[in-house]
Scaffold this motif. Structure first.
Motif, PDB file in Angstrom:
ATOM      1  N   PRO A  26      11.676   7.946  -1.221  1.00 56.29           N
ATOM      2  CA  PRO A  26      12.414   6.893  -0.815  1.00 56.29           C
ATOM      3  C   PRO A  26      13.793   7.058  -0.381  1.00 56.29           C
ATOM      4  CG  PRO A  26      11.502   6.322  -2.998  1.00 56.29           C
ATOM      5  CD  PRO A  26      11.083   7.800  -2.525  1.00 56.29           C
ATOM      6  N   ALA A  27      14.250   8.139  -0.640  1.00 58.21           N
ATOM      7  CA  ALA A  27      15.749   8.702  -0.110  1.00 58.21           C
ATOM      8  C   ALA A  27      15.638   8.959   1.363  1.00 58.21           C
ATOM      9  CB  ALA A  27      16.252   9.975  -0.939  1.00 58.21           C
ATOM     10  N   VAL A  28      14.403   9.219   1.889  1.00 59.36           N
ATOM     11  CA  VAL A  28      14.479   9.324   3.468  1.00 59.36           C
ATOM     12  C   VAL A  28      14.613   8.106   4.176  1.00 59.36           C
ATOM     13  CG1 VAL A  28      12.732   9.728   5.461  1.00 59.36           C
ATOM     14  CG2 VAL A  28      12.923  11.284   3.452  1.00 59.36           C
ATOM     15  N   ALA A  29      14.336   6.792   3.668  1.00 58.56           N
ATOM     16  CA  ALA A  29      14.560   5.679   4.121  1.00 58.56           C
ATOM     17  C   ALA A  29      15.940   5.275   4.279  1.00 58.56           C
ATOM     18  CB  ALA A  29      13.893   4.521   3.530  1.00 58.56           C
ATOM     19  N   VAL A  30      16.775   5.793   3.299  1.00 54.82           N
ATOM     20  CA  VAL A  30      18.162   5.532   3.028  1.00 54.82           C
ATOM     21  C   VAL A  30      19.028   6.525   3.875  1.00 54.82           C
ATOM     22  CG1 VAL A  30      20.206   5.397   1.557  1.00 54.82           C
ATOM     23  CG2 VAL A  30      18.027   4.576   0.572  1.00 54.82           C
ATOM     24  N   ALA A  82       0.769  -1.228  -0.058  1.00 54.74           N
ATOM     25  CA  ALA A  82       0.120  -0.167  -0.034  1.00 54.74           C
ATOM     26  C   ALA A  82       0.832   1.080   0.128  1.00 54.74           C
ATOM     27  CB  ALA A  82      -1.059  -0.181   1.106  1.00 54.74           C
ATOM     28  N   ASP A  83       0.200   2.321  -0.265  1.00 53.50           N
ATOM     29  CA  ASP A  83       1.133   3.661  -0.431  1.00 53.50           C
ATOM     30  C   ASP A  83       0.943   4.368   0.894  1.00 53.50           C
ATOM     31  OD1 ASP A  83       2.396   5.775  -1.294  1.00 53.50           O
ATOM     32  OD2 ASP A  83       0.853   6.744  -2.194  1.00 53.50           O
ATOM     33  N   GLU A  84       1.697   3.796   1.871  1.00 53.05           N
ATOM     34  CA  GLU A  84       1.748   4.271   3.272  1.00 53.05           C
ATOM     35  C   GLU A  84       3.153   4.591   3.489  1.00 53.05           C
ATOM     36  OE1 GLU A  84      -0.042   1.397   5.681  1.00 53.05           O
ATOM     37  OE2 GLU A  84      -2.164   1.601   4.601  1.00 53.05           O
ATOM     38  N   ALA A  85       3.479   6.059   4.194  1.00 55.63           N
ATOM     39  CA  ALA A  85       4.694   6.432   4.417  1.00 55.63           C
ATOM     40  C   ALA A  85       5.567   5.525   4.985  1.00 55.63           C
ATOM     41  CB  ALA A  85       4.817   7.678   4.846  1.00 55.63           C
ATOM     42  N   GLU A  86       4.984   5.045   6.319  1.00 57.25           N
ATOM     43  CA  GLU A  86       5.877   3.991   7.016  1.00 57.25           C
ATOM     44  C   GLU A  86       6.243   2.640   6.223  1.00 57.25           C
ATOM     45  OE1 GLU A  86       5.576   1.928  11.419  1.00 57.25           O
ATOM     46  OE2 GLU A  86       4.717   3.850  11.191  1.00 57.25           O
ATOM     47  N   HIS A  87       5.274   2.445   5.589  1.00 60.38           N
ATOM     48  CA  HIS A  87       5.510   1.020   4.755  1.00 60.38           C
ATOM     49  C   HIS A  87       6.398   1.374   3.528  1.00 60.38           C
ATOM     50  CE1 HIS A  87       4.865  -2.836   3.140  1.00 60.38           C
ATOM     51  NE2 HIS A  87       4.132  -2.270   1.981  1.00 60.38           N
ATOM     52  N   LEU A  88       6.589   2.308   2.859  1.00 58.51           N
ATOM     53  CA  LEU A  88       7.429   2.674   2.066  1.00 58.51           C
ATOM     54  C   LEU A  88       8.926   2.960   2.591  1.00 58.51           C
ATOM     55  CD1 LEU A  88       7.174   4.919  -1.174  1.00 58.51           C
ATOM     56  CD2 LEU A  88       9.135   5.415   0.448  1.00 58.51           C
ATOM     57  N   LEU A  89       8.998   3.646   3.616  1.00 61.54           N
ATOM     58  CA  LEU A  89      10.255   3.698   4.284  1.00 61.54           C
ATOM     59  C   LEU A  89      10.760   2.504   4.765  1.00 61.54           C
ATOM     60  CD1 LEU A  89       9.404   6.828   6.091  1.00 61.54           C
ATOM     61  CD2 LEU A  89      10.669   6.866   4.114  1.00 61.54           C
ATOM     62  N   GLU A  90       9.837   1.464   5.312  1.00 61.64           N
ATOM     63  CA  GLU A  90      10.401   0.252   5.710  1.00 61.64           C
ATOM     64  C   GLU A  90      10.885  -0.668   4.598  1.00 61.64           C
ATOM     65  OE1 GLU A  90       7.912  -3.635   6.922  1.00 61.64           O
ATOM     66  OE2 GLU A  90       7.786  -2.147   8.529  1.00 61.64           O
ATOM     67  N   LEU A  96      16.776   6.673  -7.024  1.00 60.85           N
ATOM     68  CA  LEU A  96      15.568   5.908  -6.426  1.00 60.85           C
ATOM     69  C   LEU A  96      14.417   6.440  -7.424  1.00 60.85           C
ATOM     70  CD1 LEU A  96      16.692   6.532  -3.087  1.00 60.85           C
ATOM     71  CD2 LEU A  96      16.145   4.219  -3.418  1.00 60.85           C
ATOM     72  N   THR A  97      13.562   5.479  -7.832  1.00 64.29           N
ATOM     73  CA  THR A  97      12.478   5.955  -8.418  1.00 64.29           C
ATOM     74  C   THR A  97      11.270   5.166  -7.940  1.00 64.29           C
ATOM     75  OG1 THR A  97      12.389   4.135 -10.212  1.00 64.29           O
ATOM     76  CG2 THR A  97      13.437   6.054 -10.908  1.00 64.29           C
ATOM     77  N   ALA A  98      10.044   5.870  -7.814  1.00 61.40           N
ATOM     78  CA  ALA A  98       8.819   5.227  -7.480  1.00 61.40           C
ATOM     79  C   ALA A  98       7.961   5.341  -8.663  1.00 61.40           C
ATOM     80  CB  ALA A  98       8.301   5.993  -6.126  1.00 61.40           C
ATOM     81  N   THR A  99       6.709   4.432  -8.478  1.00 64.50           N
ATOM     82  CA  THR A  99       5.947   4.214  -9.702  1.00 64.50           C
ATOM     83  C   THR A  99       5.002   5.406  -9.280  1.00 64.50           C
ATOM     84  OG1 THR A  99       4.833   2.590  -8.330  1.00 64.50           O
ATOM     85  CG2 THR A  99       5.979   2.117 -10.254  1.00 64.50           C
ATOM     86  N   PRO A 100       4.340   6.110 -10.467  1.00 64.11           N
ATOM     87  CA  PRO A 100       3.381   7.137  -9.974  1.00 64.11           C
ATOM     88  C   PRO A 100       2.383   6.908  -8.850  1.00 64.11           C
ATOM     89  CG  PRO A 100       3.462   6.794 -12.400  1.00 64.11           C
ATOM     90  CD  PRO A 100       4.190   5.601 -11.726  1.00 64.11           C
ATOM     91  N   ASP A 101       1.944   5.795  -8.640  1.00 63.15           N
ATOM     92  CA  ASP A 101       1.005   5.352  -7.764  1.00 63.15           C
ATOM     93  C   ASP A 101       1.616   5.484  -6.182  1.00 63.15           C
ATOM     94  OD1 ASP A 101       2.314   3.116  -7.838  1.00 63.15           O
ATOM     95  OD2 ASP A 101       0.776   1.847  -8.223  1.00 63.15           O
ATOM     96  N   LEU A 102       2.789   5.702  -6.202  1.00 60.06           N
ATOM     97  CA  LEU A 102       3.336   5.913  -4.897  1.00 60.06           C
ATOM     98  C   LEU A 102       3.928   7.429  -4.320  1.00 60.06           C
ATOM     99  CD1 LEU A 102       5.862   2.976  -4.485  1.00 60.06           C
ATOM    100  CD2 LEU A 102       3.652   2.951  -3.573  1.00 60.06           C
ATOM    101  N   ARG A 103       3.071   7.882  -3.402  1.00 56.83           N
ATOM    102  CA  ARG A 103       3.508   9.468  -3.292  1.00 56.83           C
ATOM    103  C   ARG A 103       3.410   9.819  -1.699  1.00 56.83           C
ATOM    104  NH1 ARG A 103      -1.049   8.820  -6.068  1.00 56.83           N
ATOM    105  NH2 ARG A 103      -1.322   9.258  -8.070  1.00 56.83           N
ATOM    106  N   SER A 104       3.447   8.934  -0.902  1.00 52.50           N
ATOM    107  CA  SER A 104       3.380   9.201   0.676  1.00 52.50           C
ATOM    108  C   SER A 104       4.580   9.454   1.128  1.00 52.50           C
ATOM    109  CB  SER A 104       2.856   7.773   1.097  1.00 52.50           C
ATOM    110  OG  SER A 104       3.782   6.662   1.100  1.00 52.50           O
TER     111      SER A 104
END
Length: 122
Positions: free
Chosen positions: A58-62, A14-22, A47-55
């Motif tokens: 990805p660089a924040v996770a790194v 799902a497009d959820e910030a915590e999940h994306l970062l994890e 880093l790239t994300a598909t258009p359906d990811l906006r939460s």
């Protein structure tokens, strides 16, 4: 030392910030672990994300992994109809003595279909 590029991808539920970062942190950690690298070996990360990811970016996770002095760039993946949804992709440029054939690319959570020629079972 030689500069090598390492590819990787992960799919989100799902497009959820915590999940994306994890999931992105897991991807970056696996890239480092499978290639016996440290953050000092990393030159840059794209880093790239598909258009359906906006939460979240990805660089924040790194950066949350402590990799704070490496140039990174986030971009949106091309929105091709029928493409795998909710995917974060990574290309890291690293310094390593490994020959190209020994580089381990990392495809997690259903993304092996993107490059089954590069993905390895774990």
């Amino acid at each position: 030392m030689t500069v090598r590029a390492i590819r990787g991808a992960t799919q989100l539920d799902a497009d959820e910030a915590e999940h994306l970062l994890e999931r992105t942190a897991e991807l970056m950690t696996e890239v480092l672990d499978r290639n016996d690298l440290t953050s000092d070996d990393v030159i840059s990360i794209f880093l790239t994300a598909t258009p359906d990811l906006r939460s979240a970016f990805p660089a924040v996770a790194v950066r949350n992994l402590g990799i704070t002095d490496v140039p990174m760039m986030c971009a949106q993946e091309i929105g091709v109809p029928g493409a795998l949804p909710r995917v974060v992709r990574l290309m890291a440029h690293v310094e390593t003595d490994r020959p190209r054939a020994d580089i381990r690319h990392v495809y997690l959570h259903g993304t092996t279909v993107l490059r089954d020629d590069l993905a390895e079972d774990r």
